[in-house]
Scaffold this active site. Structure first.
Site, mmCIF file in Angstrom:
data_model
loop_
_atom_site.group_PDB
_atom_site.id
_atom_site.type_symbol
_atom_site.label_atom_id
_atom_site.label_comp_id
_atom_site.label_asym_id
_atom_site.label_seq_id
_atom_site.Cartn_x
_atom_site.Cartn_y
_atom_site.Cartn_z
ATOM 1 N N CYS A 125 -23.749 41.407 -71.053
ATOM 2 C CA CYS A 125 -24.723 42.304 -71.682
ATOM 3 C C CYS A 125 -24.102 43.484 -72.427
ATOM 4 O O CYS A 125 -24.827 44.243 -73.085
ATOM 5 C CB CYS A 125 -25.695 42.816 -70.633
ATOM 6 S SG CYS A 125 -26.401 41.503 -69.632
ATOM 7 N N HIS A 250 -30.077 51.187 -70.382
ATOM 8 C CA HIS A 250 -29.931 49.742 -70.195
ATOM 9 C C HIS A 250 -31.175 49.205 -69.501
ATOM 10 O O HIS A 250 -31.744 48.198 -69.920
ATOM 11 C CB HIS A 250 -28.672 49.439 -69.396
ATOM 12 C CG HIS A 250 -28.367 47.981 -69.322
ATOM 13 N ND1 HIS A 250 -28.185 47.203 -70.444
ATOM 14 C CD2 HIS A 250 -28.215 47.136 -68.254
ATOM 15 C CE1 HIS A 250 -27.934 45.953 -70.087
ATOM 16 N NE2 HIS A 250 -27.944 45.888 -68.768
ATOM 17 N N HIS A 284 -34.687 41.003 -72.305
ATOM 18 C CA HIS A 284 -33.261 41.307 -72.194
ATOM 19 C C HIS A 284 -32.510 40.279 -73.019
ATOM 20 O O HIS A 284 -32.388 39.113 -72.637
ATOM 21 C CB HIS A 284 -32.825 41.258 -70.736
ATOM 22 C CG HIS A 284 -31.426 41.760 -70.509
ATOM 23 N ND1 HIS A 284 -30.526 41.975 -71.536
ATOM 24 C CD2 HIS A 284 -30.750 42.076 -69.368
ATOM 25 C CE1 HIS A 284 -29.384 42.400 -71.049
ATOM 26 N NE2 HIS A 284 -29.501 42.467 -69.727
#
Length: 360
Positions: A125, A250, A284
């Site tokens: 990520c 995040h 995401h």
């Protein structure tokens, strides 16, 4: 964000899937054809004029391509393996190279006719934030005059089932920082940015990276690596925490990630900072998440000053320090000299924070 069948072997999943019609790759680049590269071509179309203008001034060997990703072409590989199992042959046109990690950057380099450094970063990520940081280093080192950077990632059953097996997903809309958060919704996406040494309205001011290597998938509960990345970004930018006007979190809406990030943010910004988690808007997007969220910052700086809203149920978790989540319609507190930070944290303890702002 929709609940869809077909992603999990035993049920539905809520995913953020790109629904725009994706362009076909030119016949000369058919060997690169996969959904990930079609996403890249779609995003390139949004900034093709700016890229063309730079290429008029920059020699092909001084123009680089650095991208982040995690699952390029895997969905195409899944379909190919299913066809092989069913009929004994791969589909016409399928080539293994379509799902190789580094092919997206090579595709864009070939498509644009440039011959500078072309490679991809795959650190889960944090991939695309680290790609942007790498692009800036290429320019500062004098190896490139301009770099096309960002990231793209594509939904696939491998990832959706993997996160479900970790009990990290939810059928509900993800709910970052809430006491009722249950997990993430996976998505796919793409964001491309053109970085050069020339003056621009929005500048990359600093980047911080760290690795806490606490666990293969869980973050350090204390958030020490996340804190180190934020402080390193501030140091490189030469800024105090009070100079940051907006922080894109995040904020995966998993219990452990939100816990560690909220505590790390509170330590770095003890006076508070307007912030939001934007994954309820996109899902995401994994290897594309960092670039997508930097793009949210760019839009806020380049647009009318509205900040990305924090979408949640409004029920704060008493176990987390209070943060200054931005409501819909919130704007920058000032009209110039504005600064945004974006956080990305990944499996394996990879952490990255990027700071962008108005030109100094």
């Amino acid at each position: 964000m929709r609940v869809e069948q077909g992603w999990l072997s035993d049920g539905a999943a809520r995913v953020g899937r790109v629904r725009a019609e994706l362009p076909r790759l030119p016949p000369a680049h058919a060997r690169y054809d996969c959904r990930n590269n079609r996403l890249l071509l779609l995003a390139l179309g949004e900034i093709r004029g700016a890229v063309a203008a730079v290429l008029e001034r920059v020699p092909p060997g001084r123009f680089g391509v650095v991208l982040g990703t995690s699952t390029p072409g895997v969905a195409d590989g899944e379909s190919a393996m299913a066809a092989l199992a069913h009929s004994g042959a791969y589909p016409d046109g399928f080539q293994y190279m379509q799902q190789e990690i580094g092919r997206g950057a090579q595709f864009l380099a070939d498509h644009l006719g440039v011959s500078g450094p072309a490679y991809m970063v795959s650190t889960a990520c944090t991939s695309s934030v680290k790609a942007i940081a790498a692009a800036c280093r290429l320019i500062r080192a004098g190896l490139c005059d301009a770099v096309l950077t960002g990231g793209a990632d594509t939904l696939c059953r491998l990832t959706v089932n993997g996160f479900a097996a970790l009990e990290s997903t939810t059928l509900e809309l993800c709910n970052p920082l809430s006491r009722n958060r249950r997990g993430i919704n996976l998505g796919e996406g793409v964001a491309l940015l053109l970085v050069s040494g020339e003056p621009a309205a929005v500048e990359v001011l600093g980047c911080g990276e760290s690795s806490d290597a606490y666990h293969i998938s869980a973050p350090d509960p204390a958030g020490r690596g996340a804190e180190a990345a934020m402080r390193a970004a501030l140091a490189e930018a030469g800024l105090a925490a009070e100079a940051v006007d907006y922080l894109n979190l995040h904020a995966t809406a998993t219990p452990k990630n939100d816990h560690m990030e909220a505590h790390a943010v509170h330590r770095v910004f003890p006076r508070g900072v307007p912030c939001s988690g934007t994954k309820p808007l996109t899902g995401h997007t994994l290897g594309a998440a960092g670039a997508t969220e930097v793009a949210f910052c760019w839009l806020a700086l380049h647009g009318d000053g509205r900040l990305p809203p924090h979408v949640w149920d409004g029920e704060a978790d008493p176990a987390l320090p209070a943060l200054m989540q931005t409501p819909p319609g919130a704007r920058f507190r000032r009209a110039e000299g504005r600064v945004c930070m974006s956080n990305s944290f990944a499996f394996g303890g990879s952490n990255a924070s990027l700071i962008v702002g108005d030109a100094r």
